[in-house]
Enzyme design. Sequence first.
Site, short mmCIF file in Angstrom:
data_model
loop_
_atom_site.label_atom_id
_atom_site.label_comp_id
_atom_site.label_asym_id
_atom_site.label_seq_id
_atom_site.Cartn_x
_atom_site.Cartn_y
_atom_site.Cartn_z
N LEU A 97 69.14 25.42 73.64
CA LEU A 97 68.17 24.77 74.50
C LEU A 97 68.83 23.86 75.54
CD1 LEU A 97 65.44 23.84 71.84
CD2 LEU A 97 65.77 25.97 73.11
N GLU A 130 93.79 20.34 45.58
CA GLU A 130 95.18 20.80 45.63
C GLU A 130 95.24 22.17 46.29
OE1 GLU A 130 96.77 18.50 41.61
OE2 GLU A 130 97.04 20.66 41.80
N GLY A 148 81.25 20.07 47.05
CA GLY A 148 80.63 21.18 46.32
C GLY A 148 79.89 22.06 47.30
N GLU A 192 77.73 10.68 45.46
CA GLU A 192 78.57 11.25 46.51
C GLU A 192 77.84 12.37 47.24
OE1 GLU A 192 82.29 12.47 44.82
OE2 GLU A 192 82.64 10.52 43.87
N ALA A 211 93.98 24.70 43.77
CA ALA A 211 92.89 24.32 42.86
C ALA A 211 91.83 23.56 43.63
CB ALA A 211 93.44 23.48 41.71
N GLU A 270 76.79 27.18 47.28
CA GLU A 270 76.70 28.06 46.12
C GLU A 270 76.82 27.28 44.81
OE1 GLU A 270 77.20 30.17 49.65
OE2 GLU A 270 78.56 28.65 48.84
N GLN A 311 56.62 27.82 75.64
CA GLN A 311 56.09 27.76 74.28
C GLN A 311 57.17 28.05 73.24
OE1 GLN A 311 53.25 30.80 72.58
NE2 GLN A 311 51.84 29.07 72.79
#
Length: 384
Positions: free
Chosen positions: A339, A136, A367, A251, A139, A370, A281
């Site tokens: 690259l 929301e 999520g 999930e 929220a 953190e 290299q």
Amino acid sequence: MTAVLPAPTDRDVYTEQHHALRTRVRAFLAEEVVPEYPGWRSAGSPSRRFWQRAGEIGILGIGIPEEYGGRSDTGFRDSAVVTEEIQRLGLAIGGLRVQTDICVPYLLHAASERQRKHWLPRLAAGETVAALGISEPGAGSDVKAMQTRAIRDGDHYVVNGAKTFISNGSIADLLILAAKTDPGRRRDGISLLLVDTHTPGFHTGRKLSKLGLEAQDLAELSFADMRVPADALLGEEGAGFRYLSTNLAAERLSIAVNSQAAASAAIGWTIERLAGTKPGQDVKFTIAGCAAQVAAGQALIDRAMTRLIAGTLSGGEAAAAKLYCTELQGRVVRSCLPLFPPGEAYRASSLIGQAHLDGRVSRIYGGSSEIMKVIISHDLGLSS
């Protein structure tokens, strides 16, 4: 290269059935999706034809029992195959995973028999597109703070409120809606409703413009005195938060699989781009370092998938897979981007450039990184 980054056929987690599915999905994507994809980016969502064809070839029936129109003996590994093939081509069709990996399990685990018979065959056939309405405007990660209300009035719930950042939001026919049916009980007052999006009072707002994921639908939704039949309640009233939490590990693993596949694809594109050249290299070391990290991520993913299938995957393990693989996606794509010649990497048609934009949000949705660290620290017994 194969020894460092094993081919799908060399990974023990997959069977011959999965390899056969991979062949079908690869052909479908190359022949039918890739030609249409630029139009999807312009429109902001896949065509309706895509959903119908995905249903016809069985992709949308993954995990759904045959009695409801799905494919028997399929599950998370089949979805992982589809995700890997999508990322191999640099496509952003996350709405597909939203339906198969996120929405369908709610119906399988909590719906009544009548609800399953009504919705699952339509979802498997691609006649119905599903979305999950949680976030929301005020929220985001705090589900308990949601303000959308569903108040019982006789044999209906009257729903008022708004949702945002809803994947498949503007095209969905079915919304699994999280709302407060008992606002005073915080998370224990949350319930889930199966909402037909053609219900009066259901309003689709803006399609949200995004940084990346241009072909993935994301929209705002609102509800004004929307009357939803009481028998559209999914499972038990007040059990919505528990249902939302139950499928979180799968999930998050789904997101991790997507990020891992994206990182692996980026290395493949870079090696192809350098074919016939003599890289220095520093370039070799950059790719070698990325390949070693991707190999580690693949081992983590395959172990997590095995544990998910066995029913032993913990929330902390799923969080670790999401944390590592989504951060890995960012590191690898960021390392590969320089690259490529600037005139190629920064064009709208560039696979690596688009991957750089598409991948950033994976560290946020499902999520944030953190939040994953918080979950892992709890799993390690470091909670305060």
